[in-house]
Write a protein that holds these residues in place. Structure first.
Motif, PDB file in Angstrom:
ATOM      1  N   ARG A 156       4.100   5.486  -9.363  1.00 14.09           N
ATOM      2  CA  ARG A 156       3.212   5.154 -10.476  1.00 14.09           C
ATOM      3  C   ARG A 156       3.703   3.851 -11.105  1.00 14.09           C
ATOM      4  NH1 ARG A 156       2.757   6.231 -16.110  1.00 14.09           N
ATOM      5  NH2 ARG A 156       0.691   6.984 -16.763  1.00 14.09           N
TER       6      ARG A 156
ATOM      7  N   ARG B 261      -7.066   0.134  -3.923  1.00 14.06           N
ATOM      8  CA  ARG B 261      -5.996   1.078  -3.557  1.00 14.06           C
ATOM      9  C   ARG B 261      -5.211   1.476  -4.807  1.00 14.06           C
ATOM     10  NH1 ARG B 261      -4.257   2.043   1.863  1.00 14.06           N
ATOM     11  NH2 ARG B 261      -2.500   3.478   1.829  1.00 14.06           N
TER      12      ARG B 261
ATOM     13  N   ALA C  43      -0.195   7.971  -8.951  1.00 12.34           N
ATOM     14  CA  ALA C  43       0.542   6.865  -8.334  1.00 12.34           C
ATOM     15  C   ALA C  43      -0.301   5.622  -8.601  1.00 12.34           C
ATOM     16  CB  ALA C  43       0.760   7.113  -6.849  1.00 12.34           C
ATOM     17  N   GLY C  44      -0.245   4.619  -7.728  1.00 19.28           N
ATOM     18  CA  GLY C  44      -1.063   3.428  -7.950  1.00 19.28           C
ATOM     19  C   GLY C  44      -0.579   2.589  -9.112  1.00 19.28           C
TER      20      GLY C  44
ATOM     21  N   ALA D 276       0.829  -1.207   0.000  1.00 21.93           N
ATOM     22  CA  ALA D 276       0.000   0.000   0.000  1.00 21.93           C
ATOM     23  C   ALA D 276       0.866   1.260   0.000  1.00 21.93           C
ATOM     24  CB  ALA D 276      -0.924  -0.011   1.213  1.00 21.93           C
ATOM     25  N   ARG D 277       1.937   1.240   0.789  1.00 19.85           N
ATOM     26  CA  ARG D 277       2.818   2.412   0.841  1.00 19.85           C
ATOM     27  C   ARG D 277       3.451   2.680  -0.516  1.00 19.85           C
ATOM     28  NH1 ARG D 277       8.086   2.413   1.452  1.00 19.85           N
ATOM     29  NH2 ARG D 277       8.129   0.322   2.371  1.00 19.85           N
ATOM     30  N   ARG D 278       3.905   1.614  -1.176  1.00 20.80           N
ATOM     31  CA  ARG D 278       4.552   1.794  -2.482  1.00 20.80           C
ATOM     32  C   ARG D 278       3.542   2.210  -3.555  1.00 20.80           C
ATOM     33  NH1 ARG D 278       8.642   3.495  -3.248  1.00 20.80           N
ATOM     34  NH2 ARG D 278       9.478   2.209  -4.945  1.00 20.80           N
TER      35      ARG D 278
ATOM     36  N   ASP E 199      -7.445   3.811  -7.018  1.00 20.93           N
ATOM     37  CA  ASP E 199      -7.735   5.132  -6.485  1.00 20.93           C
ATOM     38  C   ASP E 199      -6.607   6.122  -6.750  1.00 20.93           C
ATOM     39  OD1 ASP E 199     -10.165   4.235  -5.563  1.00 20.93           O
ATOM     40  OD2 ASP E 199      -9.503   3.959  -3.484  1.00 20.93           O
ATOM     41  N   GLN E 200      -5.373   5.641  -6.800  1.00 23.74           N
ATOM     42  CA  GLN E 200      -4.232   6.535  -6.948  1.00 23.74           C
ATOM     43  C   GLN E 200      -3.908   6.859  -8.402  1.00 23.74           C
ATOM     44  OE1 GLN E 200      -2.818   8.021  -4.518  1.00 23.74           O
ATOM     45  NE2 GLN E 200      -3.712   6.909  -2.817  1.00 23.74           N
TER      46      GLN E 200
ATOM     47  N   ASP F 121       1.090   4.175  -2.949  1.00 21.30           N
ATOM     48  CA  ASP F 121       0.867   5.596  -2.682  1.00 21.30           C
ATOM     49  C   ASP F 121       2.020   6.461  -3.186  1.00 21.30           C
ATOM     50  OD1 ASP F 121      -1.498   4.921  -1.449  1.00 21.30           O
ATOM     51  OD2 ASP F 121      -0.717   5.115   0.597  1.00 21.30           O
ATOM     52  N   GLU F 122       3.215   5.867  -3.279  1.00 20.30           N
ATOM     53  CA  GLU F 122       4.413   6.644  -3.583  1.00 20.30           C
ATOM     54  C   GLU F 122       4.779   6.665  -5.059  1.00 20.30           C
ATOM     55  OE1 GLU F 122       6.786   5.702   0.629  1.00 20.30           O
ATOM     56  OE2 GLU F 122       7.276   4.581  -1.211  1.00 20.30           O
TER      57      GLU F 122
END
Length: 237
Positions: free
Chosen positions: A47, A71, A79-80, A40-42, A74-75, A44-45
């Motif tokens: 693309r 998740r 990102a995502g 999840a963190r990656r 959504d980004q 968010d950070e």
């Protein structure tokens, strides 16, 4: 052309190494996330061109593999991930194995023992990029490693009955997408997939070598309830 970046979310490093060997030789950039929080963190950070996520990614951390699909969506595009592919992670064939009718928002799925031969093709098709020639030796070596990893994963987990039950249930849920989607709460979900829950219980008993003996409680039922809660279908049974 830059290499398409792939985030591979799976708890087993042996599986990740095998997939990395194939994807990198077929022109992809690869990164491994061993749990839902890291993935999840990656997401968010960065693309990502694609997210390949194990449906049985441990959700003790609070993020189930299925939740990562949304998740990733959504980004995007800041990102995502552009493309999401689910991995059905139990190698042993059981009678609930069939083509999924719903992919929980993902674009495609692949069974663990087909990661080497099918995953690169599925990524090329979904990303609309030209395929590179297959590297047969790399695929053969990685395929054998995946066969061993996929077929022994449940055996490795049998001492941890909760984790084993979660693994079996997460895989079973992939093949019951429509039934799970139409269920309003846990009781409806349990009723809709009752035959496959029984199969999951039989498989659980087989792996822990407990045929003919009593297994304390109902680890499969508890794992199913936990996963349904994570997917927003909790409630009284």
């Amino acid at each position: 052309m830059s290499q398409p970046r792939i985030l591979f979310a799976h708890e087993r490093r042996g599986v990740a190494r095998a997939v990395q060997r194939v994807l990198e030789r077929e022109g992809f950039s690869f990164e491994h996330a061993a749990d839902g929080v890291t993935c999840a963190r990656r997401l968010d950070e960065v693309r990502w061109a694609g997210l390949v996520v194990d449906v049985a990614l441990p959700f003790a951390t609070g993020i189930a593999g299925y939740e990562l699909v949304q998740r990733a969506r959504d980004q995007w595009p800041d990102a995502g991930a552009q493309v999401v592919i689910l991995v059905a992670s139990v190698y042993r064939h059981t009678s609930y194995k069939r083509r999924p009718t719903r992919l929980y928002g993902a674009d495609d799925y692949v069974e663990i023992h087909h990661l080497c031969d099918q995953l690169p093709r599925k990524l090329y098709e979904q990303l609309n990029v030209p395929a590179m020639p297959a590297v047969e030796q790399a695929e053969a070596e990685a395929r054998e490693q995946l066969r061993v990893e996929g077929d022994t994963r449940m055996d490795d987990q049998h001492a941890d009955q909760r984790r084993l039950a979660s693994l079996i249930v997460a895989d079973m849920v992939l093949y019951n997408g429509d039934a799970i989607h139409d269920a309003g709460d846990l009781a409806e979900a349990e009723s809709a997939v009752a035959p496959d829950l029984d199969i999951a219980r039989q498989l659980f008993a087989q792996v822990v070598r407990a045929e003919g003996t009593a297994v304390p409680g109902d680890p499969i039922g508890e794992a199913f309830a936990s996963l349904m809660g994570a997917m927003g279908r909790g409630g009284p049974t």
